[in-house]
Design a protein around this motif. Structure first.
Motif, short mmCIF file in Angstrom:
data_model
loop_
_atom_site.label_atom_id
_atom_site.label_comp_id
_atom_site.label_asym_id
_atom_site.label_seq_id
_atom_site.Cartn_x
_atom_site.Cartn_y
_atom_site.Cartn_z
N GLU A 145 1.62 -3.16 7.20
CA GLU A 145 2.56 -3.06 6.08
C GLU A 145 3.94 -3.57 6.46
O GLU A 145 4.24 -3.82 7.63
CB GLU A 145 2.65 -1.60 5.62
CG GLU A 145 1.59 -1.22 4.59
CD GLU A 145 1.90 -1.78 3.20
OE1 GLU A 145 2.79 -2.64 3.09
OE2 GLU A 145 1.24 -1.36 2.25
N LYS A 154 5.56 2.72 4.68
CA LYS A 154 4.45 2.24 3.85
C LYS A 154 3.14 2.24 4.62
O LYS A 154 2.08 2.53 4.07
CB LYS A 154 4.73 0.81 3.37
CG LYS A 154 5.64 0.73 2.18
CD LYS A 154 5.65 -0.72 1.69
CE LYS A 154 6.69 -0.93 0.62
NZ LYS A 154 6.85 -2.37 0.33
N MET A 167 1.77 5.67 4.81
CA MET A 167 1.35 6.17 3.49
C MET A 167 0.06 5.52 2.98
O MET A 167 -0.55 6.00 2.03
CB MET A 167 2.46 5.92 2.47
CG MET A 167 3.66 6.84 2.63
SD MET A 167 5.08 6.24 1.68
CE MET A 167 4.48 6.42 -0.01
N PHE A 168 -0.33 4.43 3.61
CA PHE A 168 -1.46 3.65 3.07
C PHE A 168 -2.74 4.48 2.92
O PHE A 168 -3.37 4.47 1.87
CB PHE A 168 -1.71 2.43 3.95
CG PHE A 168 -2.83 1.56 3.46
CD1 PHE A 168 -2.64 0.70 2.40
CD2 PHE A 168 -4.10 1.64 4.04
CE1 PHE A 168 -3.68 -0.09 1.92
CE2 PHE A 168 -5.14 0.85 3.58
CZ PHE A 168 -4.93 -0.02 2.52
N LEU A 227 -2.51 7.32 0.15
CA LEU A 227 -2.51 6.74 -1.20
C LEU A 227 -3.92 6.30 -1.58
O LEU A 227 -4.35 6.48 -2.72
CB LEU A 227 -1.53 5.56 -1.28
CG LEU A 227 -0.05 5.91 -1.16
CD1 LEU A 227 0.82 4.67 -1.27
CD2 LEU A 227 0.37 6.94 -2.21
N ASN A 228 -4.64 5.74 -0.63
CA ASN A 228 -6.02 5.31 -0.88
C ASN A 228 -6.94 6.47 -1.21
O ASN A 228 -7.92 6.31 -1.92
CB ASN A 228 -6.57 4.60 0.35
CG ASN A 228 -6.63 3.12 0.14
OD1 ASN A 228 -6.37 2.65 -0.97
ND2 ASN A 228 -6.95 2.39 1.17
N GLY A 249 -5.95 8.95 -2.86
CA GLY A 249 -5.50 9.50 -4.13
C GLY A 249 -4.44 10.59 -4.04
O GLY A 249 -4.23 11.34 -5.00
N PRO A 270 -0.69 11.92 -4.26
CA PRO A 270 0.48 11.41 -4.98
C PRO A 270 1.52 10.81 -4.03
O PRO A 270 1.67 11.27 -2.90
CB PRO A 270 1.05 12.66 -5.67
CG PRO A 270 0.00 13.69 -5.61
CD PRO A 270 -0.94 13.35 -4.51
N GLU A 271 2.24 9.80 -4.56
CA GLU A 271 3.14 9.02 -3.72
C GLU A 271 4.20 9.87 -3.02
O GLU A 271 4.45 9.70 -1.83
CB GLU A 271 3.81 7.94 -4.56
CG GLU A 271 4.46 6.90 -3.68
CD GLU A 271 4.94 5.68 -4.47
OE1 GLU A 271 4.36 5.37 -5.51
OE2 GLU A 271 5.91 5.05 -4.00
N GLU A 272 4.83 10.79 -3.77
CA GLU A 272 5.91 11.58 -3.18
C GLU A 272 5.40 12.43 -2.00
O GLU A 272 6.03 12.53 -0.96
CB GLU A 272 6.58 12.49 -4.22
CG GLU A 272 8.02 12.12 -4.55
CD GLU A 272 8.74 11.27 -3.49
OE1 GLU A 272 9.17 11.88 -2.50
OE2 GLU A 272 8.84 10.03 -3.62
N ALA A 275 2.80 11.80 -0.19
CA ALA A 275 2.45 10.91 0.93
C ALA A 275 3.71 10.51 1.69
O ALA A 275 3.72 10.46 2.92
CB ALA A 275 1.74 9.66 0.41
N ARG A 276 4.80 10.26 0.95
CA ARG A 276 6.06 9.87 1.59
C ARG A 276 6.58 11.01 2.47
O ARG A 276 7.00 10.81 3.60
CB ARG A 276 7.10 9.49 0.53
CG ARG A 276 8.33 8.78 1.12
CD ARG A 276 9.38 8.49 0.07
NE ARG A 276 8.83 7.96 -1.16
CZ ARG A 276 8.51 6.67 -1.37
NH1 ARG A 276 8.72 5.79 -0.42
NH2 ARG A 276 8.01 6.28 -2.51
#
Lengths: 289, 281
Positions: free
Chosen positions: A100, A105, A108-109, A112-113, A115, A117-119, A121-122
């Motif tokens: 990445e 990122k 987080m990959f 995220l894969n 499923g 949530p983005e926040e 994962a961050r």
């Protein structure tokens, strides 16, 4: 998450003229929370075995159980996905898998894969950056601008990001300098304890197997040939030699010192610190006689 | 003594994506003489690999001079000089071209137009030097790691180099493979007087060298015989290196209150010391 293997066999390219047998009747039992070292000569089947533990390979015979999922030759691919969320593998040179634009990122990959949530994962990515002892400002850097040791930590963070309960390490210290090696191994010990992981270490280093694991599994020519506590396995130098494996340096040195004393010590020293204590005690006894 | 290679105030910097330059090699000086076996050690990122690239002209110094066989390396003489240098890299799987062991060893000879009649004995001779003469028609990919690296060394030897560079050639091998390779290099050194520069993390290998060069953050920190270098135990640890097993144990023994004298680099020395100080009274 308990893992067990019962009479597991595996052939590459089964049913073709290129069929090659890699595993024969492998049996193993790995309890939740244990730290198992898998040792064996190059070509002994260690790597093929570990690919079975998260369903990257399905056995051609026998059963692999990971938690409550059983994997046999007939298991559907969809079933395998379930166990991959629970079993993380850190492959050799994991930094080769970084891709990445930023460290954040990249970590987080995986989540995220799966499923997440983005926040969340961050947040997890930032937690891991701290946990792995990376400087906070690496999050927005390109992973390719980091040092080798840092890149490896980022790659390991990527595996830990989806919170696996089983962590499989394939020669995780290859190519690192002595301090990097020690730091990474101690990091895994910390994670093992603090995150309550089940840890499986595939290694060429008898010293690491002796120092860090509570169970050792020996592979030879595709078979599981010995299993037990490090004291038991490394206590049988003759059998290990037959499997083309040596002893940890401290154990080998203990045998030399035992010759000087003309007697065996009661315990097997799995580290040099332990050996120094054993020798000091034996000398004291000798002096008192 | 004849000089084989020298670095004279050599510096080199890399530029990263965000435009920051990082000095990987910083004002380094050293000379390697004919027949010496040199170990270069240092933590990851200390500049060891950049040094190797400078020595074979994959990189040219920003400042200073690199001389190989008494000639300053430049774009014109590079190919001629390189034909006298053998190099073996870390990953045994990345350096095979031939489909059999003997084809692989013959590859450089063919490229250099060595006649067939000479090629055959040279291939046999170099494989014998690494104890792999029984594997002429084996496929390289089916060999063990230690065997692969020995074949790679044979490939380098077939060109009859004046200098052999091992760039972490044992770091991906299992303990047995590592011992095989180290033994072969040790034998070569004794029988041929070949000059060897070995870049390594393996401290037991360092003990066999004539001289050690310790790199730290691009600078040459220490140079000397192995026993001189390992006498700086704490300093080495502070820059991320380690001591050989016997030296570590010797220290742990003293901490545990065992009375022993002096420094011990090898297991043999330490066993002897325990014997003289505690049994042979």
């Amino acid at each position: 998450m308990d893992i067990s293997l019962q009479q597991v066999g595996y052939s590459y390219a089964k049913g073709t003229p290129f069929e090659k047998r890699a595993l024969y009747e492998v049996n193993a039992s790995i309890r939740t929370g244990s730290y198992t070292a898998i040792i064996g000569h190059t070509g002994s089947g260690k790597s093929t075995l570990l690919l079975h533990l998260n369903g990257l390979l399905k056995p051609t015979e026998g059963v692999v159980r990971v938690g409550d999922v059983s994997i046999t030759a007939d298991t559907k691919a969809k079933e395998l996905k379930k166990i991959r969320r629970h079993v993380g593998i850190v492959f050799q040179f994991p930094e080769h898998q970084l891709f990445e634009e930023t460290v954040e990122k990249d970590i987080m990959f995986g989540p995220l894969n799966f499923g997440i949530p983005e926040e969340e994962a961050r947040q997890r990515a930032h937690e891991l950056i701290r946990l792995l002892g990376l400087p906070e400002d690496v999050a927005q850097k390109s992973p390719f601008d980091l040092s080798g040791g840092q890149m490896r930590r980022v790659a390991i963070a990527g595996v830990l990001a989806f919170k696996p309960s089983v962590l499989i390490l394939d020669e995780p210290t290859a190519g690192l300098d002595p301090r990097g090696r020690k730091e990474i191994m101690e990091l895994f010990t910390k994670l093992h304890k603090e995150e309550g992981l089940t840890t499986i270490l595939v290694t060429h280093s008898m010293e690491d197997a002796a120092r860090y694991a509570d169970q050792v599994l020996v592979m030879h020519e595709g078979r599981s040939v010995m299993a037990g506590a490090p004291e038991e396995v490394f206590g049988d130098a003759e059998r290990l030699k037959a499997f083309r494996l040596g002893l940890p340096r401290s154990v080998a040195f203990q045998h030399k010192v035992e010759k000087l004393f003309g007697k065996r010590f009661g315990t097997l020293a799995l580290t040099e610190e332990q050996l120094a204590k054993t020798i000091a005690e034996a000398l004291k006894e000798e002096g008192e006689r | 003594m004849k000089e084989i290679l020298s670095l004279d105030h050599v510096s080199y910097s890399y530029e990263s994506e965000d435009g920051v330059t990082r000095r990987a090699v910083d004002d380094v000086n050293f000379t390697v003489n004919d027949g010496e076996w040199i170990a270069i050690v240092g933590h990851n990122g200390s500049g060891k690999s950049t040094l190797a690239k400078l020595m074979i002209g994959l990189l040219f110094p920003e400042q200073g001079k690199v001389k190989v066989f008494l000639e300053e390396l430049n774009a014109d003489n590079l190919w001629e000089i390189r034909s006298d240098i053998g190099i073996v890299f870390q990953n045994p799987d990345n350096q095979f071209v031939g489909s059999t062991v003997q084809d692989d060893v013959a590859f450089a000879l063919e490229n250099n137009g060595i006649p067939f009649e000479e090629m055959v004995p040279r291939v046999h001779e170099s494989l014998a030097q690494v104890n792999m003469e029984g594997f002429l028609d084996h496929e390289p990919h089916h060999l063990s790691g230690g065997q692969k690296q020995r074949v790679a060394i044979a490939g380098a030897l077939a060109m009859r180099p004046k200098l052999l560079i091992l760039d972490e050639a044992t770091s991906m091998l299992d303990p047995q493979g590592r011992d095989e390779v180290i033994q072969v290099v040790d034998e070569l050194k004794r029988t041929t007087g070949l000059t060897v520069i070995s870049i390594t993390h393996d401290l037991e290998e360092v003990l066999l060298a004539d001289r050690v060069i310790v790199m730290n953050d691009g600078k040459l920190l220490l140079t000397g015989k192995p026993e001189e270098i390992f006498a700086h135990g704490d300093k080495l640890e502070s820059i991320g290196l380690d001591l050989p097993f016997a030296a570590r144990l010797s220290r742990s023994l003293r901490q545990a209150g065992v009375g022993i004298q002096g420094e011990h680099m090898t297991e043999e020395e330490l066993v002897n010391e325990l014997w003289t100080s505690h049994f042979n009274k």
